[in-house]
Design a protein around this motif. Sequence first.
Motif, PDB file in Angstrom:
ATOM      1  N   VAL A  98       2.044   1.236   9.456  1.00  0.00           N
ATOM      2  CA  VAL A  98       0.949   0.286   9.301  1.00  0.00           C
ATOM      3  C   VAL A  98       1.441  -0.963   8.554  1.00  0.00           C
ATOM      4  N   GLN A  99       2.162  -0.719   7.468  1.00  0.00           N
ATOM      5  CA  GLN A  99       2.575  -1.838   6.619  1.00  0.00           C
ATOM      6  C   GLN A  99       3.635  -2.720   7.288  1.00  0.00           C
ATOM      7  N   PHE A 100       4.736  -2.087   7.697  1.00  0.00           N
ATOM      8  CA  PHE A 100       5.864  -2.896   8.181  1.00  0.00           C
ATOM      9  C   PHE A 100       5.817  -3.138   9.686  1.00  0.00           C
ATOM     10  N   GLY A 101       5.231  -2.201  10.408  1.00  0.00           N
ATOM     11  CA  GLY A 101       5.196  -2.324  11.862  1.00  0.00           C
ATOM     12  C   GLY A 101       3.976  -3.092  12.336  1.00  0.00           C
ATOM     13  N   LEU A 102       2.804  -2.531  12.099  1.00  0.00           N
ATOM     14  CA  LEU A 102       1.586  -3.147  12.647  1.00  0.00           C
ATOM     15  C   LEU A 102       1.198  -4.423  11.898  1.00  0.00           C
ATOM     16  N   PHE A 103       0.991  -4.271  10.602  1.00  0.00           N
ATOM     17  CA  PHE A 103       0.566  -5.436   9.817  1.00  0.00           C
ATOM     18  C   PHE A 103       1.684  -6.474   9.757  1.00  0.00           C
ATOM     19  N   GLY A 104       2.834  -6.053   9.234  1.00  0.00           N
ATOM     20  CA  GLY A 104       3.969  -6.974   9.121  1.00  0.00           C
ATOM     21  C   GLY A 104       4.407  -7.491  10.484  1.00  0.00           C
ATOM     22  N   GLY A 105       4.425  -6.606  11.457  1.00  0.00           N
ATOM     23  CA  GLY A 105       4.850  -6.997  12.801  1.00  0.00           C
ATOM     24  C   GLY A 105       3.912  -8.027  13.411  1.00  0.00           C
ATOM     25  N   ALA A 106       2.609  -7.837  13.202  1.00  0.00           N
ATOM     26  CA  ALA A 106       1.647  -8.799  13.771  1.00  0.00           C
ATOM     27  C   ALA A 106       1.802 -10.163  13.108  1.00  0.00           C
ATOM     28  N   VAL A 107       1.970 -10.178  11.791  1.00  0.00           N
ATOM     29  CA  VAL A 107       2.176 -11.459  11.101  1.00  0.00           C
ATOM     30  C   VAL A 107       3.451 -12.118  11.612  1.00  0.00           C
ATOM     31  N   SER A 108       4.475 -11.291  11.768  1.00  0.00           N
ATOM     32  CA  SER A 108       5.768 -11.818  12.178  1.00  0.00           C
ATOM     33  C   SER A 108       5.752 -12.329  13.622  1.00  0.00           C
ATOM     34  N   ARG A 109       5.133 -11.574  14.531  1.00  0.00           N
ATOM     35  CA  ARG A 109       5.235 -11.907  15.959  1.00  0.00           C
ATOM     36  C   ARG A 109       4.070 -12.748  16.475  1.00  0.00           C
ATOM     37  N   LEU A 110       2.915 -12.641  15.846  1.00  0.00           N
ATOM     38  CA  LEU A 110       1.773 -13.435  16.308  1.00  0.00           C
ATOM     39  C   LEU A 110       1.573 -14.684  15.441  1.00  0.00           C
ATOM     40  N   GLY A 111       2.129 -14.646  14.223  1.00  0.00           N
ATOM     41  CA  GLY A 111       1.989 -15.789  13.329  1.00  0.00           C
ATOM     42  C   GLY A 111       3.139 -16.763  13.507  1.00  0.00           C
ATOM     43  N   SER A 131      -3.548  -4.369   6.375  1.00  0.00           N
ATOM     44  CA  SER A 131      -4.093  -3.563   7.473  1.00  0.00           C
ATOM     45  C   SER A 131      -3.951  -4.290   8.795  1.00  0.00           C
ATOM     46  N   PHE A 132      -4.022  -3.534   9.831  1.00  0.00           N
ATOM     47  CA  PHE A 132      -4.012  -4.036  11.195  1.00  0.00           C
ATOM     48  C   PHE A 132      -5.371  -3.645  11.764  1.00  0.00           C
ATOM     49  N   ALA A 133      -6.305  -4.594  11.744  1.00  0.00           N
ATOM     50  CA  ALA A 133      -7.705  -4.256  12.023  1.00  0.00           C
ATOM     51  C   ALA A 133      -8.061  -4.613  13.452  1.00  0.00           C
ATOM     52  N   MET A 134      -7.767  -3.706  14.343  1.00  0.00           N
ATOM     53  CA  MET A 134      -8.076  -3.933  15.749  1.00  0.00           C
ATOM     54  C   MET A 134      -9.242  -3.048  16.188  1.00  0.00           C
ATOM     55  N   THR A 135      -9.074  -1.722  16.120  1.00  0.00           N
ATOM     56  CA  THR A 135     -10.064  -0.773  16.632  1.00  0.00           C
ATOM     57  C   THR A 135     -11.437  -0.951  15.980  1.00  0.00           C
ATOM     58  N   VAL A 169     -18.020  -2.724  13.867  1.00  0.00           N
ATOM     59  CA  VAL A 169     -17.326  -2.461  12.607  1.00  0.00           C
ATOM     60  C   VAL A 169     -15.932  -1.896  12.902  1.00  0.00           C
ATOM     61  N   LYS A 170     -14.941  -2.461  12.239  1.00  0.00           N
ATOM     62  CA  LYS A 170     -13.573  -1.963  12.375  1.00  0.00           C
ATOM     63  C   LYS A 170     -13.478  -0.571  11.770  1.00  0.00           C
ATOM     64  N   THR A 171     -12.796   0.338  12.437  1.00  0.00           N
ATOM     65  CA  THR A 171     -12.736   1.695  11.887  1.00  0.00           C
ATOM     66  C   THR A 171     -11.377   2.348  12.132  1.00  0.00           C
ATOM     67  N   TYR A 172     -11.133   3.422  11.376  1.00  0.00           N
ATOM     68  CA  TYR A 172      -9.858   4.161  11.399  1.00  0.00           C
ATOM     69  C   TYR A 172      -8.689   3.256  10.989  1.00  0.00           C
ATOM     70  N   ILE A 173      -8.962   2.216  10.215  1.00  0.00           N
ATOM     71  CA  ILE A 173      -7.932   1.233   9.886  1.00  0.00           C
ATOM     72  C   ILE A 173      -7.094   1.732   8.698  1.00  0.00           C
ATOM     73  N   GLY A 174      -5.819   1.914   8.936  1.00  0.00           N
ATOM     74  CA  GLY A 174      -4.913   2.379   7.894  1.00  0.00           C
ATOM     75  C   GLY A 174      -4.755   1.341   6.800  1.00  0.00           C
ATOM     76  N   ASN A 175      -4.622   1.795   5.566  1.00  0.00           N
ATOM     77  CA  ASN A 175      -4.484   0.940   4.369  1.00  0.00           C
ATOM     78  C   ASN A 175      -5.831   0.368   3.918  1.00  0.00           C
ATOM     79  N   ALA A 176      -6.880   0.533   4.734  1.00  0.00           N
ATOM     80  CA  ALA A 176      -8.139  -0.152   4.428  1.00  0.00           C
ATOM     81  C   ALA A 176      -8.836   0.439   3.205  1.00  0.00           C
ATOM     82  N   ALA A 177      -8.921   1.758   3.153  1.00  0.00           N
ATOM     83  CA  ALA A 177      -9.803   2.379   2.163  1.00  0.00           C
ATOM     84  C   ALA A 177      -9.339   2.128   0.734  1.00  0.00           C
ATOM     85  N   LYS A 178      -8.024   1.949   0.535  1.00  0.00           N
ATOM     86  CA  LYS A 178      -7.533   1.851  -0.838  1.00  0.00           C
ATOM     87  C   LYS A 178      -6.601   0.662  -1.087  1.00  0.00           C
ATOM     88  N   ASP A 179      -5.651   0.447  -0.193  1.00  0.00           N
ATOM     89  CA  ASP A 179      -4.516  -0.399  -0.573  1.00  0.00           C
ATOM     90  C   ASP A 179      -4.508  -1.828  -0.068  1.00  0.00           C
TER      91      ASP A 179
END
Lengths: 649, 649
Positions: A98-111, A131-135, A169-179
């Motif tokens: 979630v951190q390095f692949g989805l979130f970091g990857g999206a910033v890196s490749r879409l930003g 977080s990578f908030a898609m779903t 509402v975005k759901t099942y999003i990793g890193n969302a609940a705490k970090d």
Amino acid sequence: MNDPIALELRKALDGPWQQVRQDFRDQIEPDMLLGTPGESIEAQRDRVTSQLVRLASLGHGRVGFPEAYGGTYDYGASCALFEMQGYGDLSLLVKLGVQFGLFGGAVSRLGTERHHDEVLTDIMDAKILGSFAMTEIGHGSNVQRLETTITFDPETNELVVNSPTPSSVKTYIGNAAKDARMAVVFGQLLTPANNEFVGHGVHAVLMDVRDESGKVVDGVTIEDNGVKGGLPGVDNGTFAFDNVRIPRSALLNKFADIDDEGNYQSDIENENARFFTTIGTLVRGRICVGGGAASAAKKGLAIALRYGARRRQFEAPGHDQEIVVLDYLAHQRKLFPRLAKAYALSFAQNAITESLQELHGDTRADGDAPAKEDIRELETRAAGLKAISTWHAVDALQAAREACGGAGFISENQLTQARADVDVFATFEGDNTVLLQLVAKGLLTEYKEMFGDLAMAELAGLVTKQVAEGLVERTAGRAGIQRLRDIAKGRGHESAMDDSGWHLSMFEQRADHALETVGKRLRRANKENGFELFNDAQDHVLFAARAHIDRCILEDALESMEQMPDGEAKDLMAQVLSLYALSSIEDDKAWFLEHGRLNTVRSRAVTSAVNDLCKELRPHVHTLVDGMGIPEELITAPIATGEQTTSYA
Amino acid sequence: MNDPIALELRKALDGPWQQVRQDFRDQIEPDMLLGTPGESIEAQRDRVTSQLVRLASLGHGRVGFPEAYGGTYDYGASCALFEMQGYGDLSLLVKLGVQFGLFGGAVSRLGTERHHDEVLTDIMDAKILGSFAMTEIGHGSNVQRLETTITFDPETNELVVNSPTPSSVKTYIGNAAKDARMAVVFGQLLTPANNEFVGHGVHAVLMDVRDESGKVVDGVTIEDNGVKGGLPGVDNGTFAFDNVRIPRSALLNKFADIDDEGNYQSDIENENARFFTTIGTLVRGRICVGGGAASAAKKGLAIALRYGARRRQFEAPGHDQEIVVLDYLAHQRKLFPRLAKAYALSFAQNAITESLQELHGDTRADGDAPAKEDIRELETRAAGLKAISTWHAVDALQAAREACGGAGFISENQLTQARADVDVFATFEGDNTVLLQLVAKGLLTEYKEMFGDLAMAELAGLVTKQVAEGLVERTAGRAGIQRLRDIAKGRGHESAMDDSGWHLSMFEQRADHALETVGKRLRRANKENGFELFNDAQDHVLFAARAHIDRCILEDALESMEQMPDGEAKDLMAQVLSLYALSSIEDDKAWFLEHGRLNTVRSRAVTSAVNDLCKELRPHVHTLVDGMGIPEELITAPIATGEQTTSYA
């Protein structure tokens, strides 16, 4: 480990990123990657977060990011590293993903630079978690229909992020609940024009969801998804947005932007094409998920095989002690074909990682854009391999658990948590069934048609045999398997059961025929009958997709085997891959019989050959387990290490 | 529920113990049977213990015990009740099973008046909680080789219970870690004779493991098995015995005793026969485990089907809204054949419960001993049905979880905990693979040979086709299926795909041929080649066992269907059972093709027929779900009750 055959097997499986894997083996210690069964959810989340930070401090976060921001490795290496991390706790694996692949990857490749400058280094160092908030509640598979809106307000030069309905509402999003401090949020981008809002399809923004103190940003509501069937260390949660305002520059603007005059701009005119380009950029996630799941399967099989080679049960005439359970054919059949598949999948994973590196890697010069067909093929294979690998992991870990009986159910033996965790790998990063449909869609459609405004059932009508065959042929140009194929041709129909060329031919026939016939079935589709026609053929479509991916896997595996130096290790690998191929043929026996590709005598011979191979591989079980190259430190199961008594002296 | 068709289906499935089931539906409330996801292990254990006590106070513990001690119902009713309890938390189910079934059942069936007087009423009322201590670290499946010793000391007139080796420690014992005051402990009984000890095989004693204050008895060491892959509310643990002395009267002496002179006495002279008689008395446990697992599967399927009928995803031309996911063929194929199997298994469960009641029930007069063949057949079917039902449960819950996507992974939707819990049902009360071998052994051997001192491989040599056929024929004398069979015979080879008589014939051919050929293969076995010969045929042996049980299931189901009144409900049931039968034939297509029982045209027609039936059953999904008769109060999953949004309005 001193077994030279096992070392050779490992070298073959390690493939092009051998050094990354070996560095990992040399570097890691159990407490960096493992948890303790029975920790509370809070404790698991805290432990996983601190392990994430620790791995980041060792540079794990830098792999796969651009060198300009402190990235240290190539893009493919990040996939190989993810595979290795899959031997540890899968909650941690997902958190890393979630951190390095989805979130970091999206910033890196879409930003673009403005985003990279702001956050990329902090993301790599795990100083900003995201977080990578898609779903959304209403849409997981059909991402094009997300309901979250991202509306441009020219008055304030801001974007307004909103959740207009309960199902948005975005759901099942990793890193969302705490970090998560930040999130990449996907939604429908709307810009004003002539007193109304025009939609441009799904886009992503980078926004804060918590401040530095951890307080949730105004207008954002975060809830905890609570207890899940696995991955207890991942803080999945929901995001609801109440007209949250963020600057226009928050738009991740690699493929589209809003200019200073408030006009929407994109080099990709077609909305559908833009969507698929955006999503396609994230293909690495699928590749990694399949690889990580496959690693979990390998570890589970290793544990079950080592235990099975020690555990005794039931006496037999002529034997002094009770029989070692792995000497029973039924036990071998439970574990060896799955081990063989684990080997085959390793090679397929290496091949797709190389392909990713070639097409997405930073080594490619900017002007040197990859061919669209190659990108499409990569995405098709990533989808299919993810489905096959994750289902394999569910299945192999289940078989491993059952093979270890009651001991397998005790969590310290490292099977149950992995089994529970890997379950959802069949769902996230694309539901497996939906992914196999994507594979079929990819095979049935010319690349350019993919970006037309057509639904799947209509697309199917466009299929031509030529297109399908063209796609298939592209995968078949490699020297090693060409040689195997040529040898087999000389032999004709009476090939030996262990003839790799014959296996290849059977896999090809299955894939080609299934695709051709499904194409014929769907050719009659039009706007009126499209859905029903497609739906009636859905099992056929899924079979064709699976057959195609199975073929790719065998080709990748045999090509890699052919590159091994001649000798015992290569011979053993040939037996393993024979078992993989024959088990797959055995699973689809009915198809081969129905289509005249096997007669009944030969069909029965396939089953006998699987049994024979199980028996032949039995003496090599420890070599085969060691050959997988799992870091020994991460196998702590007492039933596998020998700490647990299995029977009386 | 007001759907008259559903009520008729429910009545058919409820079978002979309809009243027990209805009383349960009327009586129970959610908090009596459900837990809350995320409770700590300690909290779950405490909750389950208090739920157990509460259910005991409602009389759940009295069902199935003799009236003389306050028992209220018949023996079969206890199985039906257990099925109903299977709709609740499975930790509680297992706890109930340990207390009233295994522990209470062993005291009741292996003990005599002296034991009954002492503890039976307190057991029923859950005032004395107890363990069933059979499995050891070294021996789970091969119980005859248990290492715990129970040695008679004539000096003190005591039995000495001892764990002589590390692998002799009892493990995975339910109730052990926290609750058990007493335990039924199995071990090798030794008595002195002529200055040495003579072994009499495995026997059981009833002994204290904790005193009334909960303090562990001297000489007993109890450890907690810790975190498991499921069943968190069950306090599994280990018992080690350091020469613990208990009175001679502690021996559960229904089948063997030590007399006042210290001599071992038993009416069953052969040690092997005594062992199997002892174990056979406990057959109810296997029957219950299969039934409970099948209930969990039904509930999981109900949740997935209700959600699937609401959830929409992906648009299609000509449809205003996105498509309801249950309208997709692939989704139907995931759930409907498993639903059909759930229906079929319900009838098989009713049939075996009736058979148990007839052969073990307290309605049978003491002198009227059942025929050994009937007992043997019951045990064979109990073993086989347990294996098929528990694997079905694992498979169905997995499919249900995947069918619900990410929502299925959230624990409040009631799929993940059940899936995790039911996993070990494939292992306890007999490992499924070992049980299928038992089935084959039962089919391949005359009853009297079972008690000879022969290993399985040798026994196999004794098989005669006559024996096998004799056993099979006994199951086939019922009026309903005989009629279906007769009708089919008139039609010849061109029977319609939905012809139940044809289904029966296909199931019979599969079972008979598999058994006959495996018998031929094994006839050459002798003491030298026995193990190898048997082992090489093990997959064939397991197939024959499964084919036999599948046949029994279909026969039971069709017989029950035939007894339904003519009308819509019966017609719908016929379609459901057609789907069950055709799915099973489809799964084994390759076998039918290889053995000339299907030609390739008809083989493909089977797949089309399965697809057609899925489509035909689609409109009846709510009726079919309601027809299972699951207490609605126990289905709390928001995705099934409609509390969770699934898509925008």
